[in-house]
Design a protein around this motif. Structure first.
Motif, short mmCIF file in Angstrom:
data_model
loop_
_atom_site.label_atom_id
_atom_site.label_comp_id
_atom_site.label_asym_id
_atom_site.label_seq_id
_atom_site.Cartn_x
_atom_site.Cartn_y
_atom_site.Cartn_z
N UNK A 2 14.86 46.21 -11.19
CA UNK A 2 14.92 47.66 -10.97
C UNK A 2 16.18 48.25 -11.57
N UNK A 3 17.30 47.53 -11.41
CA UNK A 3 18.57 48.02 -11.97
C UNK A 3 18.50 48.10 -13.49
N UNK A 168 4.26 56.37 -20.53
CA UNK A 168 3.92 55.10 -21.18
C UNK A 168 5.02 54.06 -20.93
N UNK A 169 6.28 54.50 -20.99
CA UNK A 169 7.41 53.60 -20.76
C UNK A 169 7.39 53.08 -19.32
N UNK A 170 7.13 53.97 -18.36
CA UNK A 170 7.08 53.57 -16.96
C UNK A 170 5.90 52.63 -16.69
N UNK A 171 4.79 52.89 -17.38
CA UNK A 171 3.61 52.03 -17.21
C UNK A 171 3.90 50.60 -17.62
N UNK A 172 4.78 50.42 -18.61
CA UNK A 172 5.12 49.07 -19.07
C UNK A 172 5.92 48.29 -18.01
N UNK A 176 7.25 47.18 -10.99
CA UNK A 176 8.44 47.53 -10.21
C UNK A 176 8.16 48.64 -9.20
N UNK A 177 7.01 49.30 -9.33
CA UNK A 177 6.69 50.43 -8.46
C UNK A 177 5.64 50.06 -7.41
#
Length: 350
Positions: A2-3, A168-172, A176-177
Motif C-alpha cells: 500500500x505504501x 486503469x492504474x488503480x485497477x492494476x 490492495x483495495x
C-alpha cells in the motif's frame, strides 16, 4: 504494498504516454476540425503562448482547454450556424472552450497519486504534465492547420492524464483495495440518480443541451421509452468518432433514428437520404468510424471492480445502472469510483 502505491507520482502514470499535440488559441474551428481528422486522439488541446521579447519561439505556453468533434457538432447545430456551416467554421476556436474553470489543469510531475485523484474529483478532466523531451531542440507551435508537440523553455514536452488513466492504474493494483472493490455499487452509494434522458420518439434536437452537458460531465444521454426502459444512448464518446455531418442528423432526425444513424452497423438507407438532403454543405470523412449507440449497463448489485472493468474495456467513463426490467435508475461515473478509492487510500495514511 500500500505504501508503494501511495508513493507513486503523476510522472509514473505518464510512462509511455505520447507527447501532447496542440493547436494555438488563434486557430479557427475549421483548423480544429482538420486537426481532429488528422489526429489519433478524439481530443485536441488548445494552447495560449506568450513570446518573450527577444525570441521568436514560444517559451511560455499554457494549455487553456480541449476540444473534440462533439464541441464542433453542437456548435454547428445552433440555429444561426446550421444554415451556414462554412461561415460558422471561420469562428475562432475559443468559442468552443468550456467556460468551467479547471477542466484542464497543469500539474507538476511530482504531484502524488492522491493529489491527482483529488483534482479530478474536484472537476479536472485532464491533468497536463510536463515530460522529458527526447530531443535537444525546442520546437515552435506550428501553424494552426497542423499538429505539433508543444514544448517550452528547457525542452520539455507535455502529456495529459485522464480519469481513465487513473482508473486503469488503480485497477492494476485492485488487490490492495480488498474487500472494498468487491462491494456492490449500491452499497458504496455511488449510483448517481441525476441523469440526462430523452424519449425515443422525441426530436434529437431536443437533446442538444443534454449532449453538451453530458460532454462536460463525461456522461451520456439515455434514450428511453414511455415506461423509462433504457433503449440506448446518445453518447459524446460515440459522437466523438463521427464527423461534422452528424450536426445535420441531430437537427433532422428523432432520437431513435439518430441512434440508428450513428450505429456502427450503418444507418438505414432512408435515414441516410434524409440527412444527406439536409447536409449538402458538409463533406463526409471516411476517417471517422461509427461506434455503436448501444448503452453499457450494470445492475445495482454489480461489484465496483466489475463495473470498472466494463468501463475500461469499452473506453467510457460511466456505466448505466438498470433494474431487472431494464428501467434506468442511475449512472456510475469514474469520478464516483475515484471517491471510493480516495477514501480507502486516505484511511491508510490515518
Amino acid at each position: 504494498m500500500a505504501n508503494r502505491l501511495l508513493a507513486h507520482e503523476v510522472s509514473d502514470l505518464c510512462l509511455g504516454k505520447p507527447p501532447l499535440s496542440s493547436i494555438p488559441i488563434s486557430a479557427t474551428i475549421r483548423h480544429a476540425l482538420a486537426a481532429l481528422k488528422s489526429s489519433d486522439d478524439t481530443h485536441i488541446s488548445v494552447w495560449s503562448c506568450d513570446l518573450d521579447h527577444h525570441s521568436t519561439t514560444h517559451d511560455h505556453c499554457h494549455c487553456v482547454g480541449k476540444i473534440c468533434m462533439v464541441d464542433i457538432i453542437c456548435y454547428l447545430c445552433k440555429e444561426d450556424n446550421i444554415s451556414s456551416p462554412s461561415l460558422a467554421l471561420k469562428a475562432p476556436v475559443s468559442v468552443l472552450l468550456s467556460p468551467i474553470p479547471g477542466v484542464v489543469k497543469h500539474v507538476d510531475p511530482s504531484y502524488s497519486l492522491l493529489e491527482a485523484i483529488d483534482l479530478i474529483i474536484n472537476g479536472a478532466q485532464n491533468l497536463v504534465v510536463p515530460i522529458k523531451n527526447t530531443t535537444s531542440k525546442r520546437k515552435q507551435l506550428r501553424q494552426p492547420t497542423s499538429l505539433a508537440p508543444t514544448t517550452h523553455a528547457g525542452g520539455r514536452e507535455f502529456c495529459w492524464l485522464t480519469q481513465e488513466d487513473v482508473i486503469r492504474f488503480l485497477l492494476s493494483s485492485i488487490g490492495l483495495f480488498s474487500p472494498t472493490a468487491a462491494y456492490s455499487i449500491e452499497s458504496l452509494g455511488i449510483i448517481d440518480t441525476k441523469i440526462l434522458t430523452i424519449n425515443y420518439h422525441s426530436p434529437a434536437s431536443k437533446a442538444l443541451a443534454a449532449i453538451s452537458t453530458s460532454l462536460s460531465d463525461q456522461t451520456s444521454v439515455a434514450v428511453i421509452d414511455d415506461d423509462g426502459v433504457l433503449i440506448g444512448e446518445i453518447s459524446p464518446f460515440t459522437l466523438a468518432y463521427c464527423d461534422e455531418m452528424v450536426a445535420a442528423a441531430i437537427t433532422t432526425l428523432s432520437a431513435g433514428d439518430l441512434m440508428a444513424y450513428i450505429d456502427c452497423g450503418g444507418p438505414p438507407e432512408d435515414i441516410t437520404k434524409v440527412v444527406h438532403a439536409r447536409s449538402g454543405r458538409y463533406n463526409r470523412s471516411d476517417k471517422f468510424i461509427m461506434r455503436r449507440a448501444e448503452a453499457i449497463v450494470c445492475q445495482p448489485r454489480s461489484s465496483l471492480v466489475a463495473v470498472m472493468i466494463q468501463a475500461i474495456a469499452l473506453r467510457v467513463s460511466y456505466v448505466w445502472v438498470i433494474e431487472e426490467d431494464c428501467t434506468v435508475v442511475g449512472i456510475v461515473k469514474f469520478s464516483g469510483m475515484l471517491k471510493v478509492f480516495q477514501e480507502h487510500l486516505e484511511s491508510l495514511i490515518d
